[in-house]
Design a protein around this motif. Structure first.
Motif, PDB file in Angstrom:
ATOM      1  N   PRO A  55       0.582  -1.805   6.561  1.00  0.00           N
ATOM      2  CA  PRO A  55       1.114  -0.424   6.541  1.00  0.00           C
ATOM      3  C   PRO A  55      -0.046   0.754   6.507  1.00  0.00           C
ATOM      4  O   PRO A  55       0.485   1.834   6.898  1.00  0.00           O
ATOM      5  CB  PRO A  55       1.941  -0.395   5.403  1.00  0.00           C
ATOM      6  CG  PRO A  55       1.688  -1.474   4.601  1.00  0.00           C
ATOM      7  CD  PRO A  55       1.175  -2.462   5.158  1.00  0.00           C
ATOM      8  N   GLU A  56      -1.249   0.316   6.408  1.00  0.00           N
ATOM      9  CA  GLU A  56      -2.079   1.115   6.020  1.00  0.00           C
ATOM     10  C   GLU A  56      -3.116   1.298   7.433  1.00  0.00           C
ATOM     11  O   GLU A  56      -3.630   0.004   7.766  1.00  0.00           O
ATOM     12  CB  GLU A  56      -2.946   1.202   4.815  1.00  0.00           C
ATOM     13  CG  GLU A  56      -2.294   1.401   3.774  1.00  0.00           C
ATOM     14  CD  GLU A  56      -1.602   0.361   3.140  1.00  0.00           C
ATOM     15  OE1 GLU A  56      -0.402   0.456   2.512  1.00  0.00           O
ATOM     16  OE2 GLU A  56      -1.850  -0.817   3.264  1.00  0.00           O
ATOM     17  N   PRO A  57      -3.254   2.143   8.214  1.00  0.00           N
ATOM     18  CA  PRO A  57      -4.275   2.075   9.037  1.00  0.00           C
ATOM     19  C   PRO A  57      -5.805   2.022   8.482  1.00  0.00           C
ATOM     20  O   PRO A  57      -5.793   2.329   7.349  1.00  0.00           O
ATOM     21  CB  PRO A  57      -4.251   3.440   9.848  1.00  0.00           C
ATOM     22  CG  PRO A  57      -2.852   4.176   9.418  1.00  0.00           C
ATOM     23  CD  PRO A  57      -2.466   3.414   8.224  1.00  0.00           C
ATOM     24  N   VAL A  58      -6.618   1.224   9.275  1.00  0.00           N
ATOM     25  CA  VAL A  58      -7.931   1.146   8.809  1.00  0.00           C
ATOM     26  C   VAL A  58      -9.009   2.030   9.546  1.00  0.00           C
ATOM     27  O   VAL A  58      -8.809   2.170  10.800  1.00  0.00           O
ATOM     28  CB  VAL A  58      -8.383  -0.312   9.121  1.00  0.00           C
ATOM     29  CG1 VAL A  58      -9.669  -0.789   8.453  1.00  0.00           C
ATOM     30  CG2 VAL A  58      -7.263  -1.118   8.247  1.00  0.00           C
ATOM     31  N   VAL A 117      -9.795  10.906   8.883  1.00  0.00           N
ATOM     32  CA  VAL A 117      -8.899  10.147   8.149  1.00  0.00           C
ATOM     33  C   VAL A 117      -7.521  11.144   8.306  1.00  0.00           C
ATOM     34  O   VAL A 117      -6.431  10.518   8.306  1.00  0.00           O
ATOM     35  CB  VAL A 117      -9.138  10.215   6.613  1.00  0.00           C
ATOM     36  CG1 VAL A 117      -8.445   9.752   5.906  1.00  0.00           C
ATOM     37  CG2 VAL A 117     -10.518   9.058   6.793  1.00  0.00           C
ATOM     38  N   GLU A 118      -7.687  12.461   7.867  1.00  0.00           N
ATOM     39  CA  GLU A 118      -6.309  13.066   7.874  1.00  0.00           C
ATOM     40  C   GLU A 118      -5.667  12.908   9.251  1.00  0.00           C
ATOM     41  O   GLU A 118      -4.464  13.124   9.422  1.00  0.00           O
ATOM     42  CB  GLU A 118      -6.512  14.785   7.422  1.00  0.00           C
ATOM     43  CG  GLU A 118      -7.123  14.611   5.876  1.00  0.00           C
ATOM     44  CD  GLU A 118      -6.011  13.866   4.859  1.00  0.00           C
ATOM     45  OE1 GLU A 118      -5.144  14.680   4.576  1.00  0.00           O
ATOM     46  OE2 GLU A 118      -5.954  12.696   4.958  1.00  0.00           O
ATOM     47  N   ALA A 123      -1.163  11.320  12.668  1.00  0.00           N
ATOM     48  CA  ALA A 123      -0.706  10.725  14.097  1.00  0.00           C
ATOM     49  C   ALA A 123       0.022   9.576  13.793  1.00  0.00           C
ATOM     50  O   ALA A 123       1.017   9.362  14.393  1.00  0.00           O
ATOM     51  CB  ALA A 123      -2.013  10.402  14.868  1.00  0.00           C
ATOM     52  N   THR A 124      -0.248   8.830  12.780  1.00  0.00           N
ATOM     53  CA  THR A 124       0.381   7.628  12.569  1.00  0.00           C
ATOM     54  C   THR A 124       1.545   7.434  11.558  1.00  0.00           C
ATOM     55  O   THR A 124       2.194   6.713  11.412  1.00  0.00           O
ATOM     56  CB  THR A 124      -0.597   6.459  11.983  1.00  0.00           C
ATOM     57  OG1 THR A 124      -0.985   6.780  10.533  1.00  0.00           O
ATOM     58  CG2 THR A 124      -1.564   6.092  12.926  1.00  0.00           C
ATOM     59  N   GLY A 125       1.462   8.755  10.733  1.00  0.00           N
ATOM     60  CA  GLY A 125       2.726   8.897   9.666  1.00  0.00           C
ATOM     61  C   GLY A 125       2.496   8.122   8.439  1.00  0.00           C
ATOM     62  O   GLY A 125       3.410   7.997   7.715  1.00  0.00           O
ATOM     63  N   ALA A 126       1.191   7.485   8.292  1.00  0.00           N
ATOM     64  CA  ALA A 126       1.002   6.703   7.180  1.00  0.00           C
ATOM     65  C   ALA A 126       0.670   7.661   6.020  1.00  0.00           C
ATOM     66  O   ALA A 126       0.065   8.477   6.096  1.00  0.00           O
ATOM     67  CB  ALA A 126      -0.138   5.629   7.560  1.00  0.00           C
ATOM     68  N   ALA A 127       1.069   7.297   4.938  1.00  0.00           N
ATOM     69  CA  ALA A 127       0.928   7.841   3.616  1.00  0.00           C
ATOM     70  C   ALA A 127      -0.611   7.666   2.994  1.00  0.00           C
ATOM     71  O   ALA A 127      -1.388   8.376   2.535  1.00  0.00           O
ATOM     72  CB  ALA A 127       1.712   7.325   2.338  1.00  0.00           C
ATOM     73  N   GLN A 151      -8.071  11.189  -3.090  1.00  0.00           N
ATOM     74  CA  GLN A 151      -7.900   9.941  -3.629  1.00  0.00           C
ATOM     75  C   GLN A 151      -6.403   9.250  -3.434  1.00  0.00           C
ATOM     76  O   GLN A 151      -6.155   8.150  -2.871  1.00  0.00           O
ATOM     77  CB  GLN A 151      -8.114   9.916  -5.166  1.00  0.00           C
ATOM     78  CG  GLN A 151      -9.604  10.128  -5.393  1.00  0.00           C
ATOM     79  CD  GLN A 151      -9.769  11.630  -5.825  1.00  0.00           C
ATOM     80  OE1 GLN A 151      -9.112  12.258  -4.980  1.00  0.00           O
ATOM     81  NE2 GLN A 151     -10.980  11.745  -6.269  1.00  0.00           N
ATOM     82  N   PRO A 152      -5.422  10.088  -3.495  1.00  0.00           N
ATOM     83  CA  PRO A 152      -3.989   9.432  -3.171  1.00  0.00           C
ATOM     84  C   PRO A 152      -3.910   9.159  -1.770  1.00  0.00           C
ATOM     85  O   PRO A 152      -2.991   8.135  -1.534  1.00  0.00           O
ATOM     86  CB  PRO A 152      -2.980  10.633  -3.487  1.00  0.00           C
ATOM     87  CG  PRO A 152      -3.837  11.511  -4.472  1.00  0.00           C
ATOM     88  CD  PRO A 152      -4.962  11.500  -3.894  1.00  0.00           C
ATOM     89  N   HIS A 153      -4.659   9.455  -0.581  1.00  0.00           N
ATOM     90  CA  HIS A 153      -4.472   8.991   0.602  1.00  0.00           C
ATOM     91  C   HIS A 153      -5.240   7.946   1.057  1.00  0.00           C
ATOM     92  O   HIS A 153      -5.126   7.512   2.114  1.00  0.00           O
ATOM     93  CB  HIS A 153      -4.797  10.309   1.296  1.00  0.00           C
ATOM     94  CG  HIS A 153      -4.197  11.512   1.341  1.00  0.00           C
ATOM     95  ND1 HIS A 153      -4.637  12.839   1.830  1.00  0.00           N
ATOM     96  CD2 HIS A 153      -3.065  11.777   0.445  1.00  0.00           C
ATOM     97  CE1 HIS A 153      -3.784  13.730   1.502  1.00  0.00           C
ATOM     98  NE2 HIS A 153      -2.528  13.321   0.614  1.00  0.00           N
TER      99      HIS A 153
END
Length: 296
Positions: A55-58, A117-118, A123-127, A151-153
């Motif tokens: 679920p997390e882009p790298v 990163v932001e 773009a991906t909608g990832a939290a 940090q929360p991201h």
């Protein structure tokens, strides 16, 4: 680009890869990919949507004197083939040297990384994203997680041979000679200098800021990977973050006969395995067959 420059960069790429092409391709496009959830995998594809399995882009960060396509590019392909949305940028490049990144002060480059990163998140909608960095890229990843208020991201930081506590400028100049050639290095130093070198030595601004208080931030998973034979981040244990909850790993703890050195760590199949484990600790697997990386 001049023919000699193209030839030099081609030799550099071949030297840095320093792995049999068949092994690289096998790792980048694994035959067992069908057994994993590969939905959503992509390379710098801003239409990529992360899968439930990943679920997390790298976001991958190259080292000093490198670019997004000449450092962690094979690892990026490997992660994409396994279903990750994998992104990379060239940060810290000057207009006069657009093909060489990681030259600006860490704090300046880190703002580029934060913005990227932001952009990936939006773009991906990832939290959250996970960040993987090699050499200066590892330092950038640690710095990003601590200094930029996001940090929360960030879900996980995996740093390969980061100069966490500083390394010597001579070693960095040696790295530049190895990657770019002495003539190019002299041209860079004469024209713009290399501000990042002042950052990466013990007591440099970035090293001091990073180590002022805990490096590891709450809620983020940290994995630091190094080689006992790293010839540029020395002493090798200075890469590690000796704080609760941080996984500090030598490649040789798992593959004792792997002689991999600093540049080779970006291309080493054993390192890639440890990176994947760091990105998804709940599904970590042992290294069943060790490869032999490049000692250079």
């Amino acid at each position: 680009m001049a023919r000699s420059t193209r030839a030099s960069r081609t030799r550099t790429l071949l030297t840095r890869a320093a792995l049999p092409l068949a092994l690289v391709l096998a790792a980048a496009f694994p035959s067992h990919a069908a057994s994993e959830d590969v939905t959503g995998g992509g390379i710098n594809d801003f239409s990529c949507r992360p899968s439930a399995a990943h679920p997390e882009p790298v976001v991958l960060l190259h080292g000093t004197f490198a670019t997004w396509y000449e450092d962690l590019n094979f690892l990026q392909a490997d992660l994409a083939a396994r279903g990750y949305c994998a992104f990379a940028l060239t940060y810290g490049a000057y207009d006069g040297f657009p093909l060489v990144g990681g030259l600006k002060p860490v704090a300046v480059s880190n703002l580029e990384v934060k913005e990227y990163v932001e952009k990936v998140r939006a773009a991906t909608g990832a939290a959250q994203v996970s960040v993987v960095g090699h050499s200066e890229g590892g330092l950038q990843a640690l710095y990003l997680a601590k200094m930029q208020g996001i940090q929360p991201h960030i879900k996980a930081v995996v740093a390969i041979a980061p100069p966490t506590h500083g390394t010597n400028a001579a070693g960095l100049l040696d790295l530049g000679d190895k990657l770019l050639g002495r003539q190019t290095m002299e041209r860079i130093v004469t024209t713009i200098g290399i501000p990042v070198l002042a950052d990466e030595v013990p007591g440099g601004p970035a090293i001091t800021a990073l180590n002022d208080g805990p490096v590891a931030q709450p809620g983020i998973s940290y994995t630091i990977i190094s080689s006992r034979y790293d010839e540029l981040v020395t002493p090798t244990e200075t890469a590690f973050v000796r704080e609760p909850g941080v996984r500090n790993q030598y490649v040789q703890d798992y593959c004792p006969f792997d002689p991999v050195g600093h540049i080779g760590e970006a291309y080493d199949l054993n390192v890639w395995h440890l990176v994947r484990n760091g990105l998804d600790p709940r599904r970590a697997t042992p290294i069943l067959v060790c490869a032999v990386g490049s000692p250079g």
